[in-house]
Write a protein that holds these residues in place. Structure first.
Motif, PDB file in Angstrom:
ATOM      1  N   CYS A   1      72.984  15.478 146.021  1.00  0.00           N
ATOM      2  CA  CYS A   1      72.388  16.206 144.902  1.00  0.00           C
ATOM      3  C   CYS A   1      72.860  17.658 145.000  1.00  0.00           C
ATOM      4  O   CYS A   1      72.834  18.257 146.082  1.00  0.00           O
ATOM      5  CB  CYS A   1      70.868  16.131 144.977  1.00  0.00           C
ATOM      6  SG  CYS A   1      70.032  17.199 143.786  1.00  0.00           S
ATOM      7  N   THR A   2      73.258  18.231 143.908  1.00  0.00           N
ATOM      8  CA  THR A   2      73.760  19.608 143.923  1.00  0.00           C
ATOM      9  C   THR A   2      72.647  20.644 144.055  1.00  0.00           C
ATOM     10  O   THR A   2      72.920  21.805 144.339  1.00  0.00           O
ATOM     11  CB  THR A   2      74.576  19.902 142.652  1.00  0.00           C
ATOM     12  OG1 THR A   2      73.749  19.680 141.511  1.00  0.00           O
ATOM     13  CG2 THR A   2      75.807  19.020 142.586  1.00  0.00           C
ATOM     14  N   VAL A   3      71.396  20.240 143.882  1.00  0.00           N
ATOM     15  CA  VAL A   3      70.270  21.179 143.974  1.00  0.00           C
ATOM     16  C   VAL A   3      69.628  21.131 145.366  1.00  0.00           C
ATOM     17  O   VAL A   3      69.555  22.141 146.056  1.00  0.00           O
ATOM     18  CB  VAL A   3      69.211  20.890 142.887  1.00  0.00           C
ATOM     19  CG1 VAL A   3      68.025  21.824 143.025  1.00  0.00           C
ATOM     20  CG2 VAL A   3      69.840  21.012 141.512  1.00  0.00           C
ATOM     21  N   CYS A   4      69.172  19.963 145.795  1.00  0.00           N
ATOM     22  CA  CYS A   4      68.460  19.858 147.075  1.00  0.00           C
ATOM     23  C   CYS A   4      69.387  19.523 148.244  1.00  0.00           C
ATOM     24  O   CYS A   4      68.975  19.616 149.396  1.00  0.00           O
ATOM     25  CB  CYS A   4      67.334  18.839 146.987  1.00  0.00           C
ATOM     26  SG  CYS A   4      67.869  17.116 146.822  1.00  0.00           S
ATOM     27  N   CYS A   5      70.604  19.105 147.955  1.00  0.00           N
ATOM     28  CA  CYS A   5      71.622  18.771 148.969  1.00  0.00           C
ATOM     29  C   CYS A   5      71.300  17.515 149.770  1.00  0.00           C
ATOM     30  O   CYS A   5      71.928  17.253 150.791  1.00  0.00           O
ATOM     31  CB  CYS A   5      71.877  19.945 149.907  1.00  0.00           C
ATOM     32  SG  CYS A   5      72.497  21.393 149.056  1.00  0.00           S
ATOM     33  N   TYR A   6      70.326  16.748 149.348  1.00  0.00           N
ATOM     34  CA  TYR A   6      70.050  15.461 149.965  1.00  0.00           C
ATOM     35  C   TYR A   6      70.949  14.420 149.300  1.00  0.00           C
ATOM     36  O   TYR A   6      71.420  14.635 148.179  1.00  0.00           O
ATOM     37  CB  TYR A   6      68.588  15.063 149.765  1.00  0.00           C
ATOM     38  CG  TYR A   6      67.657  15.639 150.802  1.00  0.00           C
ATOM     39  CD1 TYR A   6      67.106  14.836 151.779  1.00  0.00           C
ATOM     40  CD2 TYR A   6      67.330  16.990 150.808  1.00  0.00           C
ATOM     41  CE1 TYR A   6      66.250  15.361 152.742  1.00  0.00           C
ATOM     42  CE2 TYR A   6      66.490  17.516 151.762  1.00  0.00           C
ATOM     43  CZ  TYR A   6      65.946  16.690 152.725  1.00  0.00           C
ATOM     44  OH  TYR A   6      65.118  17.211 153.682  1.00  0.00           O
ATOM     45  N   PRO A   7      71.180  13.278 149.961  1.00  0.00           N
ATOM     46  CA  PRO A   7      71.924  12.218 149.285  1.00  0.00           C
ATOM     47  C   PRO A   7      71.225  11.863 147.967  1.00  0.00           C
ATOM     48  O   PRO A   7      69.994  11.903 147.881  1.00  0.00           O
ATOM     49  CB  PRO A   7      71.852  11.049 150.274  1.00  0.00           C
ATOM     50  CG  PRO A   7      71.666  11.711 151.605  1.00  0.00           C
ATOM     51  CD  PRO A   7      70.827  12.924 151.324  1.00  0.00           C
ATOM     52  N   GLN A   8      72.004  11.556 146.946  1.00  0.00           N
ATOM     53  CA  GLN A   8      71.423  11.319 145.621  1.00  0.00           C
ATOM     54  C   GLN A   8      70.333  10.256 145.623  1.00  0.00           C
ATOM     55  O   GLN A   8      69.369  10.362 144.871  1.00  0.00           O
ATOM     56  CB  GLN A   8      72.524  10.956 144.625  1.00  0.00           C
ATOM     57  CG  GLN A   8      73.355  12.147 144.242  1.00  0.00           C
ATOM     58  CD  GLN A   8      74.411  11.826 143.208  1.00  0.00           C
ATOM     59  OE1 GLN A   8      74.694  10.669 142.907  1.00  0.00           O
ATOM     60  NE2 GLN A   8      75.013  12.868 142.671  1.00  0.00           N
ATOM     61  N   LEU A   9      70.441   9.252 146.475  1.00  0.00           N
ATOM     62  CA  LEU A   9      69.397   8.224 146.540  1.00  0.00           C
ATOM     63  C   LEU A   9      68.100   8.735 147.157  1.00  0.00           C
ATOM     64  O   LEU A   9      67.042   8.142 146.981  1.00  0.00           O
ATOM     65  CB  LEU A   9      69.892   7.001 147.321  1.00  0.00           C
ATOM     66  CG  LEU A   9      71.014   6.217 146.641  1.00  0.00           C
ATOM     67  CD1 LEU A   9      71.508   5.106 147.556  1.00  0.00           C
ATOM     68  CD2 LEU A   9      70.541   5.648 145.314  1.00  0.00           C
ATOM     69  N   GLN A  10      68.149   9.832 147.909  1.00  0.00           N
ATOM     70  CA  GLN A  10      66.965  10.427 148.527  1.00  0.00           C
ATOM     71  C   GLN A  10      66.617  11.782 147.917  1.00  0.00           C
ATOM     72  O   GLN A  10      65.861  12.554 148.508  1.00  0.00           O
ATOM     73  CB  GLN A  10      67.167  10.599 150.034  1.00  0.00           C
ATOM     74  CG  GLN A  10      67.072   9.317 150.832  1.00  0.00           C
ATOM     75  CD  GLN A  10      68.387   8.565 150.853  1.00  0.00           C
ATOM     76  OE1 GLN A  10      69.434   9.167 150.847  1.00  0.00           O
ATOM     77  NE2 GLN A  10      68.313   7.252 150.884  1.00  0.00           N
ATOM     78  N   CYS A  11      67.127  12.093 146.767  1.00  0.00           N
ATOM     79  CA  CYS A  11      66.885  13.384 146.110  1.00  0.00           C
ATOM     80  C   CYS A  11      65.377  13.644 145.981  1.00  0.00           C
ATOM     81  O   CYS A  11      64.607  12.763 145.610  1.00  0.00           O
ATOM     82  CB  CYS A  11      67.536  13.372 144.730  1.00  0.00           C
ATOM     83  SG  CYS A  11      67.184  14.843 143.748  1.00  0.00           S
ATOM     84  N   VAL A  12      64.954  14.867 146.307  1.00  0.00           N
ATOM     85  CA  VAL A  12      63.535  15.226 146.271  1.00  0.00           C
ATOM     86  C   VAL A  12      63.210  16.203 145.139  1.00  0.00           C
ATOM     87  O   VAL A  12      62.090  16.689 145.051  1.00  0.00           O
ATOM     88  CB  VAL A  12      63.080  15.832 147.623  1.00  0.00           C
ATOM     89  CG1 VAL A  12      63.198  14.825 148.741  1.00  0.00           C
ATOM     90  CG2 VAL A  12      63.867  17.091 147.938  1.00  0.00           C
ATOM     91  N   CYS A  13      64.170  16.483 144.298  1.00  0.00           N
ATOM     92  CA  CYS A  13      64.001  17.511 143.267  1.00  0.00           C
ATOM     93  C   CYS A  13      62.805  17.262 142.343  1.00  0.00           C
ATOM     94  O   CYS A  13      62.111  18.206 141.968  1.00  0.00           O
ATOM     95  CB  CYS A  13      65.279  17.649 142.445  1.00  0.00           C
ATOM     96  SG  CYS A  13      66.642  18.370 143.377  1.00  0.00           S
ATOM     97  N   LYS A  14      62.530  16.018 142.006  1.00  0.00           N
ATOM     98  CA  LYS A  14      61.417  15.762 141.076  1.00  0.00           C
ATOM     99  C   LYS A  14      60.051  16.052 141.706  1.00  0.00           C
ATOM    100  O   LYS A  14      59.065  16.206 141.011  1.00  0.00           O
ATOM    101  CB  LYS A  14      61.471  14.346 140.523  1.00  0.00           C
ATOM    102  CG  LYS A  14      61.260  13.249 141.514  1.00  0.00           C
ATOM    103  CD  LYS A  14      61.361  11.893 140.826  1.00  0.00           C
ATOM    104  CE  LYS A  14      61.230  10.752 141.796  1.00  0.00           C
ATOM    105  NZ  LYS A  14      61.385   9.461 141.132  1.00  0.00           N
TER     106      LYS A  14
END
Length: 67
Positions: A6-19
Motif C-alpha cells: 500500500c502506498t499510504v501505510c506501506c503494509y502489503p496490500q492484503l494487510q492494508c490498515v488504512c481503512k
C-alpha cells in the motif's frame, strides 16, 4: 518476487490498515525517538501512529543528544 505494498501505510496490500487508521486531532504533541533499525520493520508502530496523529514528531537515531 516481492509483494505489492500500500502506498499510504506501506503494509502489503492484503494487510492494508488504512481503512482503520482514523485521523486524530491531538492537542498534545507526541515526540518519538525511533531506532534506525525499526524503520523497515514489518510491524512499525511509529508508521501506524503517523497515519493517525496530527502532532507527531519522529526523530530517528540512537542517542537523544543528537537531536
Amino acid at each position: 518476487m516481492s509483494r505489492l505494498l500500500c502506498t499510504v501505510c506501506c503494509y502489503p496490500q492484503l494487510q492494508c490498515v488504512c481503512k482503520w487508521a482514523a485521523p486524530i486531532e491531538n492537542t498534545t504533541s507526541v515526540f518519538v525517538m525511533q531506532h534506525p533499525s525499526e524503520l523497515k520493520a514489518a510491524k512499525n508502530t511509529v508508521r501506524l501512529a503517523s497515519l493517525c496523529l496530527n502532532k507527531l514528531h519522529i526523530f530517528v537515531g540512537e542517542q537523544p543528544d543528537k537531536f
